[in-house]
Structure formats: C-alpha cells, structure tokens
Write an enzyme that holds these catalytic residues in place. Structure first.
Site, short mmCIF file in Angstrom:
data_model
loop_
_atom_site.label_atom_id
_atom_site.label_comp_id
_atom_site.label_asym_id
_atom_site.label_seq_id
_atom_site.Cartn_x
_atom_site.Cartn_y
_atom_site.Cartn_z
N CYS A 47 0.83 -1.20 0.00
CA CYS A 47 0.00 0.00 0.00
C CYS A 47 0.86 1.25 0.00
CB CYS A 47 -0.93 -0.01 1.22
SG CYS A 47 -1.95 1.47 1.37
N CYS A 76 -0.41 4.07 2.21
CA CYS A 76 -0.23 3.81 3.64
C CYS A 76 1.20 4.08 4.08
CB CYS A 76 -0.58 2.36 3.97
SG CYS A 76 -2.21 1.81 3.46
N ASP A 77 2.17 3.70 3.24
CA ASP A 77 3.56 3.65 3.69
C ASP A 77 4.52 4.52 2.91
OD1 ASP A 77 2.78 1.70 5.58
OD2 ASP A 77 2.97 0.12 4.08
#
Length: 324
Positions: A133, A136-137
């Site tokens: 992701c 997300c990261d």
C-alpha cells in the site's frame, strides 16, 4: 431476524446497502474491523468515478458512500465475519465478537485481497520495507530508493504516487510490455524518477531487520542480479476473498463466486454476490458499484417471493444474539 445482511464495505457493499435501504429493507452491513471501505481506502486520487470531474480521494469517496447508505437507514457494524451458514431459508452470520445475526437474504461483497509474491522473507519483512500500500507507507520512504513489482494500473499508480517521496522508483516487471492502461503508462514513462526493469522477477528479498535489496532473475536469459533497495512495494494483482464461502457457494475457474448470467444469484437461494468477488476481469470501483445495485435488486425481488408473514417477521431488526 433481518430481511437482508450485506457482508463487505467496498463500493459493491455500500451501493447494495443504499438500494436496499431505499427499498425499506433495513439492511445490516458488516464492515471489517480493520479493512472497512475496501481497496479504495488504500488509493490516492480516483479520477474515473462518474460525478467527480476533478477527481476524489479514495477514502473520501468511500466515506460519502457510507454516509449515503446510513442516511437511508443502513446499520453498519465494524466486526469480522468468522462463519456463514447460508443453506436453508434463514441465513446465519457469526462475527468475531461472538454475536450472531440472522437474515432471509445475504449479499456477499467481500472484494479481493492483495496478491503476494510467495517468498520466504515477504511476511517477515512486512512493515519493515515490504508493503502492498503506497498511500499507507509511502511517507516513510522520503529520499529513498524503492521498487514496485507489477505491470498493471495499480503498479503504475503506486509507482507514480511514490515519486512524491522517493528519490528513485524502480518498476520491476516480468515481461517487456505493460498491461496498464495507456494513460497510466504515459504517466510512468514520462516521470524522471521512474526506471523500468524489464523481463525480471523477484526471487528473494534481502535484509535482516529491514529491506536492503532484492535478487532478480531475468525471465528471458535466466541470469541473476541484485538490486539495492530501501523498500519494496508489491502490486501484482488481487485474489477474491472467498474463504468464508468455500464448500457453500460454487466458484469459477478464476476463483470468483459463480453467478447466473448477469445476475448476482449464486447457487444457493437467497444468497447473492457482488463486486470484485465475482469479477476477475474489470475490477473497477464503478463496475463494483453497479454490481452492488444488481445484487440489491435481485435480493429485493427474492424477498417478494417469500410468504408475507415471514418477511413481516424480519422487517423489524432484533438485537444480535451472543454466543459463548
């Protein structure tokens, strides 16, 4: 007992909930405790969903869908379904909390899960440089060198997004052409931070406490090489989440739930499926939403075929029962 329970909270699930709620079916929607909202919660700007000419962020779009579903009376529960009993006139849904809910009809719209490479160190280094992701990261890889594995739209979107943070983004693809759409390819090809590694597959991920690189195999010559990296993002596709219905619902050769023609009807009466869990080909938010519409209408029609007193008994939702 409910008239209808919807399992899944992506575009298919919430669209089904909107239609079911507007039909006064008082749907209960079970959203995951940790993955509510589906794949769009992990995407950046969505440019191809009708009605948003300037684009909209994935999480915002899902928030609006949920708000609309709740406006018409959908009840949303954040928990994980651990067991489904779908055979028979009354369907039973058991949650991780131990609560059980019954319904005359169930719409199964659990979407798909990220596909993994299947390498020994993939899980061990998850959260330590390995990710599925970018939204997300990506922030954690400022001025770093990273790689994205894949050749579809998702991979190109991930790579393009990651250039906001990383100094260099390698795209590793096992072929010499991409399957991504033309516009996504053009964006990647014209981005100075993106470099393509063609005809290559990742055979190992290196690093003790964090990713330090990958080992590659040339899919044409068979030769091997190494690539130093700070992070690895995997975007090689998705698999339908069907584990809850194995040995209950018929599946296709692609592993998706089999439905009758263009309908959402499964092999079990009163059980319907929608979204990516039935679609191995298109897998778009808009097609998932349309599929949710079909499922809600099919379920509504099914309920009209049942005895009026049975449907009336299910018209007023009761509290869930708790098992010990």
């Amino acid at each position: 007992m409910r008239q209808i329970i919807i399992v899944g909270s992506g575009p298919a699930g919430f669209t089904a909930a909107i239609y079911a709620a507007r039909a006064n079916l008082k749907p209960l929607l079970i959203a995951s405790s940790v993955e509510a909202g589906g794949e769009l919660m992990n995407t950046t700007e969505v440019e191809n969903f009708p009605g948003f000419p300037e684009g909209i962020m994935g999480p915002e779009l899902m928030g609006k869908m949920q708000e609309q579903a709740e406006r018409f009376g959908t009840e949303v529960v954040y928990d994980d379904v651990v067991r489904l009993e779908l055979d028979g006139d009354v369907k039973t849904v058991t949650l991780g909390s131990g609560d059980t809910h019954e319904a005359l009809a169930v719409i199964f719209a659990t979407g798909s899960a990220y596909r993994k490479l299947g390498l020994a160190d993939e899980e061990r280094l998850s959260g330590h440089g390995v990710s599925w992701c970018a939204t997300c990261d990506g922030f954690f890889f400022k001025n770093k060198t990273i790689a994205v594995v894949g050749g579809g739209d998702s991979a190109m979107e991930e790579a393009t997004f990651l250039t906001r943070f990383a100094e260099k983004v390698h795209v590793i693809h096992r072929k010499d052409t991409l399957r991504a759409s033309k516009i996504m390819q053009e964006r990647a090809f014209t981005n100075d931070k993106i470099e393509f590694i063609w005809n290559a597959e990742v055979t190992a991920i290196t690093g003790t406490d964090a990713v330090t690189g990958v080992e590659l195999r040339d899919t044409v010559s068979g030769g091997t090489s190494t690539l130093d990296l700070d992070g690895l993002f995997i975007a090689i596709g998705n698999d339908p989440r069907t584990h809850l219905v194995h040995e209950q619902l018929e599946l296709t050769a692609d592993g998706t739930i089999a439905v009758e023609g263009r309908s959402s009807r499964t092999n079990l009466s009163g059980v319907f499926a929608a979204g990516d869990v039935i679609d191995p080909t298109y897998r778009q938010a808009v097609t998932a939403a349309a599929s949710g519409t079909v499922a809600a209408l099919d379920a509504e029609h099914y309920l009209t075929t049942l005895p009026a007193d049975v449907v009336a008994h299910a018209s007023e939702p009761e509290l869930a029962t708790t098992t010990n």
